[in-house]
Write an enzyme that holds these catalytic residues in place. Structure first.
Site, PDB file in Angstrom:
ATOM      1  N   HIS A  44      -9.849  -4.508  13.035  1.00 21.74           N
ATOM      2  CA  HIS A  44      -8.774  -5.123  12.259  1.00 21.74           C
ATOM      3  C   HIS A  44      -8.242  -6.273  13.108  1.00 21.74           C
ATOM      4  O   HIS A  44      -7.319  -6.106  13.909  1.00 21.74           O
ATOM      5  CB  HIS A  44      -7.684  -4.087  11.968  1.00 21.74           C
ATOM      6  CG  HIS A  44      -6.642  -4.569  11.025  1.00 21.74           C
ATOM      7  ND1 HIS A  44      -5.334  -4.112  11.063  1.00 21.74           N
ATOM      8  CD2 HIS A  44      -6.686  -5.465  10.019  1.00 21.74           C
ATOM      9  CE1 HIS A  44      -4.635  -4.707  10.110  1.00 21.74           C
ATOM     10  NE2 HIS A  44      -5.433  -5.531   9.480  1.00 21.74           N
TER      11      HIS A  44
ATOM     12  N   ARG B 203       0.832  -1.195   0.000  1.00 18.91           N
ATOM     13  CA  ARG B 203       0.000   0.000   0.000  1.00 18.91           C
ATOM     14  C   ARG B 203       0.875   1.257   0.000  1.00 18.91           C
ATOM     15  O   ARG B 203       2.021   1.227   0.409  1.00 18.91           O
ATOM     16  CB  ARG B 203      -0.912   0.020   1.222  1.00 18.91           C
ATOM     17  CG  ARG B 203      -2.006  -1.016   1.221  1.00 18.91           C
ATOM     18  CD  ARG B 203      -2.850  -0.890   2.484  1.00 18.91           C
ATOM     19  NE  ARG B 203      -2.042  -1.004   3.687  1.00 18.91           N
ATOM     20  CZ  ARG B 203      -1.594   0.006   4.415  1.00 18.91           C
ATOM     21  NH1 ARG B 203      -1.913   1.251   4.083  1.00 18.91           N
ATOM     22  NH2 ARG B 203      -0.842  -0.189   5.495  1.00 18.91           N
TER      23      ARG B 203
ATOM     24  N   LYS C 294      -8.342  -2.837   1.276  1.00 18.00           N
ATOM     25  CA  LYS C 294      -8.284  -1.857   2.357  1.00 18.00           C
ATOM     26  C   LYS C 294      -9.123  -0.616   2.047  1.00 18.00           C
ATOM     27  O   LYS C 294      -9.525   0.088   2.974  1.00 18.00           O
ATOM     28  CB  LYS C 294      -6.834  -1.465   2.633  1.00 18.00           C
ATOM     29  CG  LYS C 294      -5.993  -2.606   3.203  1.00 18.00           C
ATOM     30  CD  LYS C 294      -6.604  -3.228   4.459  1.00 18.00           C
ATOM     31  CE  LYS C 294      -5.692  -4.271   5.078  1.00 18.00           C
ATOM     32  NZ  LYS C 294      -6.330  -4.969   6.232  1.00 18.00           N
TER      33      LYS C 294
ATOM     34  N   ARG D 101       2.518 -12.262  -1.007  1.00 16.31           N
ATOM     35  CA  ARG D 101       1.164 -12.515  -0.503  1.00 16.31           C
ATOM     36  C   ARG D 101       0.469 -13.622  -1.282  1.00 16.31           C
ATOM     37  O   ARG D 101       0.836 -13.945  -2.402  1.00 16.31           O
ATOM     38  CB  ARG D 101       0.317 -11.247  -0.647  1.00 16.31           C
ATOM     39  CG  ARG D 101       0.760 -10.070   0.198  1.00 16.31           C
ATOM     40  CD  ARG D 101       0.036 -10.036   1.508  1.00 16.31           C
ATOM     41  NE  ARG D 101       0.413  -8.916   2.363  1.00 16.31           N
ATOM     42  CZ  ARG D 101      -0.197  -8.639   3.515  1.00 16.31           C
ATOM     43  NH1 ARG D 101      -1.194  -9.393   3.924  1.00 16.31           N
ATOM     44  NH2 ARG D 101       0.202  -7.635   4.253  1.00 16.31           N
TER      45      ARG D 101
ATOM     46  N   ASP E 161      -8.893 -11.309   9.301  1.00 12.07           N
ATOM     47  CA  ASP E 161      -8.384  -9.934   9.212  1.00 12.07           C
ATOM     48  C   ASP E 161      -9.374  -8.817   9.535  1.00 12.07           C
ATOM     49  O   ASP E 161      -8.988  -7.838  10.144  1.00 12.07           O
ATOM     50  CB  ASP E 161      -7.830  -9.703   7.806  1.00 12.07           C
ATOM     51  CG  ASP E 161      -6.906  -8.503   7.729  1.00 12.07           C
ATOM     52  OD1 ASP E 161      -6.043  -8.355   8.612  1.00 12.07           O
ATOM     53  OD2 ASP E 161      -7.043  -7.708   6.785  1.00 12.07           O
TER      54      ASP E 161
ATOM     55  N   LYS F  92      -1.047 -13.046  14.699  1.00 11.16           N
ATOM     56  CA  LYS F  92      -2.515 -12.971  14.596  1.00 11.16           C
ATOM     57  C   LYS F  92      -3.103 -14.127  13.771  1.00 11.16           C
ATOM     58  O   LYS F  92      -4.046 -14.793  14.198  1.00 11.16           O
ATOM     59  CB  LYS F  92      -2.906 -11.621  13.978  1.00 11.16           C
ATOM     60  CG  LYS F  92      -4.389 -11.424  13.720  1.00 11.16           C
ATOM     61  CD  LYS F  92      -4.703  -9.953  13.495  1.00 11.16           C
ATOM     62  CE  LYS F  92      -4.028  -9.379  12.271  1.00 11.16           C
ATOM     63  NZ  LYS F  92      -4.761  -9.675  11.026  1.00 11.16           N
ATOM     64  N   THR F  93      -2.533 -14.347  12.588  1.00 13.01           N
ATOM     65  CA  THR F  93      -3.050 -15.406  11.720  1.00 13.01           C
ATOM     66  C   THR F  93      -2.728 -16.783  12.302  1.00 13.01           C
ATOM     67  O   THR F  93      -3.587 -17.670  12.352  1.00 13.01           O
ATOM     68  CB  THR F  93      -2.443 -15.280  10.304  1.00 13.01           C
ATOM     69  OG1 THR F  93      -2.819 -14.011   9.763  1.00 13.01           O
ATOM     70  CG2 THR F  93      -2.952 -16.370   9.389  1.00 13.01           C
TER      71      THR F  93
ATOM     72  N   SER G 135       1.479  -6.777  12.126  1.00 11.95           N
ATOM     73  CA  SER G 135       2.236  -7.768  11.368  1.00 11.95           C
ATOM     74  C   SER G 135       3.368  -8.351  12.207  1.00 11.95           C
ATOM     75  O   SER G 135       4.082  -7.627  12.898  1.00 11.95           O
ATOM     76  CB  SER G 135       2.808  -7.109  10.116  1.00 11.95           C
ATOM     77  OG  SER G 135       3.558  -8.024   9.360  1.00 11.95           O
TER      78      SER G 135
END
Length: 533
Positions: A221, A60, A201, A324, A258, A243-244, A239
């Site tokens: 988020h 981004r 996003k 990704r 997410d 989290k994942t 990041s």
């Protein structure tokens, strides 16, 4: 809609100002995959997934994200470096240039929606220049049934034109690329960048305004999962904090990885229909769900193949460390049907504290929860970026500052109220360093972090003794099943206790310095959650 079912409804884009375009409407995932290959815009990898290159932009561009400042947004949006105002007349002019650019061209159109809860559903029409960008939206947004498409009416429009180059001198942009939200016209306009995350996003940013302002729902988020007894757990984290990984629990069903909403009916719903995961250093052993999801229908971005093969080298970051994969959520086996959970009972704030100061698990009061939520703390380790030679604090308000149009305290106050109304337990989890800072100490073992989270979920930490951290005031459990008690208090793990005390004070001061810009908007309860330095 079935992945392989053709759809023959014809549509027009004249109402959007796009005339005489050759429209590919609602193509299946397979059709978009094959068309990308035929156009030479992608390569099929060894598992059948599509691999594409997003061009100049592999992430981004936060400084090129704008919000049109108009009667809806002028008094609501928290304007500044995150939410940069854009003139309505300049938007109208740029929009006309984009639609003229798309006229007489081949375009890909997809009708989809976001928000799995029907009471909060938002219909979106997506218009893209490339088939693989349209496939990304097939994966990431929710997919209407065929019968729903007959009378589909889009509330928002997303237009993505990577090959359109803006002129900053005449178009009001900072440079040639842009991502602009117009809440009056309900348009997300993206140009000059092929990075697909801007689309995801862009819609997330829109929902972060719409849900709290119009729907009394809290956008988050975060990832979320649900246990066999129906209890929902929510995981916030920047990041690299886990989290994942930590929400992908084989004993619990994944709601989403997410973006979620928390409603006044005390349910949690996924915004999306898929996952967009980092794949740098991916292995089947460490991330089996993501690894196995990379198959036909998935899109890999900016990866490099092993020499002479079409097998991905996940360690190769020569294009970007932000490699990704996008895939529909049904590529994951253990998912929650309908992507909605009820009865949230536990929230986990994840941080990878490379200073080695914060406990591996601690319990937060509602005020502390709001304070840490606004802070959104983790720490970069030395060597991750040029010039970073020692740990550096990284604060991102609400664990997602770049996507939050309102002032962070608005979201924090909503979260704090929901925590108290639903009697939710909030935990701060440090997946970072113990026994010293990065370079001296060691990373907290993943198996211990999993055991701590499991104990919290199972209520096994409810009756144990707690001791408050002398600087941060957070409550540290003195025992936890299957975890050595000596690692629970971080001071005990440091050889030099005086150095720990000194560094704890320094980290507390960094928290307070970061929070200074929020103080005038924060209530007394939130301020009481600050470190005592």
């Amino acid at each position: 809609m079935n992945n392989n079912t053709p759809f023959t409804k014809s549509i027009s884009l004249n109402d959007l100002g796009i005339e005489n375009a050759k429209i590919h409407y609602q193509l299946s995932a397979n059709e978009l995959h094959e068309m990308t290959l035929a156009l030479g815009q992608g390569i099929e990898n060894s598992t059948g997934a599509l691999a594409v290159n997003t061009g100049e932009f592999t992430g981004r561009s936060p400084e090129d994200r704008f919000i049109v400042k108009d009667s809806i947004t002028k008094d609501q949006v928290w304007w500044g470096k995150v939410n940069i105002p854009f003139d309505p007349a300049a938007f109208d002019s740029l929009y006309k240039k984009v639609t003229k650019y798309l006229s007489n061209k081949e375009v890909f159109v997809r009708d989809s929606y976001v928000c799995a809860d029907p009471n909060y559903r938002l219909n979106i029409r997506v218009i893209t220049e490339t088939p693989w960008a349209n496939l990304f939206c097939y994966n990431m947004f929710l997919r209407p049934k065929m019968e729903e498409l007959e009378n589909f009416s889009a509330e928002w429009t997303l237009i993505c034109v990577p090959e359109f180059i803006a002129n900053p001198a005449t178009d009001g942009t900072r440079q040639s690329n842009f991502a602009i939200l117009d809440f009056t016209k309900k348009i997300v306009l993206i140009g000059g960048t092929g990075y697909t995350g801007e689309m995801k996003k862009g819609i997330f940013s829109a929902l972060n305004f719409i849900l709290p302002v119009d729907k009394n729902a809290l956008p988050m988020h975060c990832s979320a999962n649900v246990g066999d007894n129906g209890d929902t757990a929510i995981f916030f984290g920047l990041s690299g904090t886990g989290k994942t990984t930590l929400s992908a629990d084989p004993k619990r069903k994944l709601i989403g990885d997410d973006e979620h909403g928390w409603t006044s009916e005390n349910t949690v719903f996924n915004f999306e229909g898929g996952c967009y995961a980092k794949v740098v250093n991916l292995s089947e052993e460490n991330e089996p769900d993501i690894f196995r999801a990379i198959r036909k229908g998935a899109i890999l971005e900016n990866v490099v193949f092993k020499k002479g093969t079409n097998e991905v080298d996940f360690q190769d970051t020569s294009i970007t460390p932000n490699t990704r994969v996008s895939y529909p959520i049904n590529h994951i086996d253990n998912i929650q049907a309908g992507s909605i959970g009820k009865n949230p009972k536990n929230i986990f704030f994840l941080t990878a504290d490379s200073f080695g100061i914060l406990p591996p698990i601690s319990r937060l009061t509602p005020g502390q929860a709001a304070y840490h939520f606004i802070s959104g703390y983790t720490a970069k380790v030395a060597g991750t970026e040029a010039g970073v030679t020692e740990p550096q604090p990284n604060f991102s308000a609400c664990f997602g500052a770049p996507f939050m149009p309102l002032h962070p305290t608005k979201y924090a106050e909503m979260l704090s109220k929901k925590i108290q109304d639903a009697n939710v337990k909030v935990w701060l989890i440090n997946t970072g360093w113990t026994g010293g800072a990065y370079g001296t100490g060691s990373r907290m073992k993943l198996k211990y972090t999993r055991e701590m989270i499991t104990a919290a979920l199972n209520g096994e930490l409810d009756a144990v003794d707690y001791r408050n951290h002398v600087i941060f005031g957070i409550a540290i459990p003195q025992s936890c099943p299957n975890v050595p008690s000596e690692i629970l208090n971080p001071r005990n793990t440091w050889e030099d206790k005086d150095l720990y005390d000194k560094k704890a004070i320094e980290l507390g001061q960094k928290f307070k310095a970061n929070f200074a810009k929020f103080e005038e908007f924060a209530n007394a309860e939130i301020m009481a959650g600050a470190p005592q330095v």
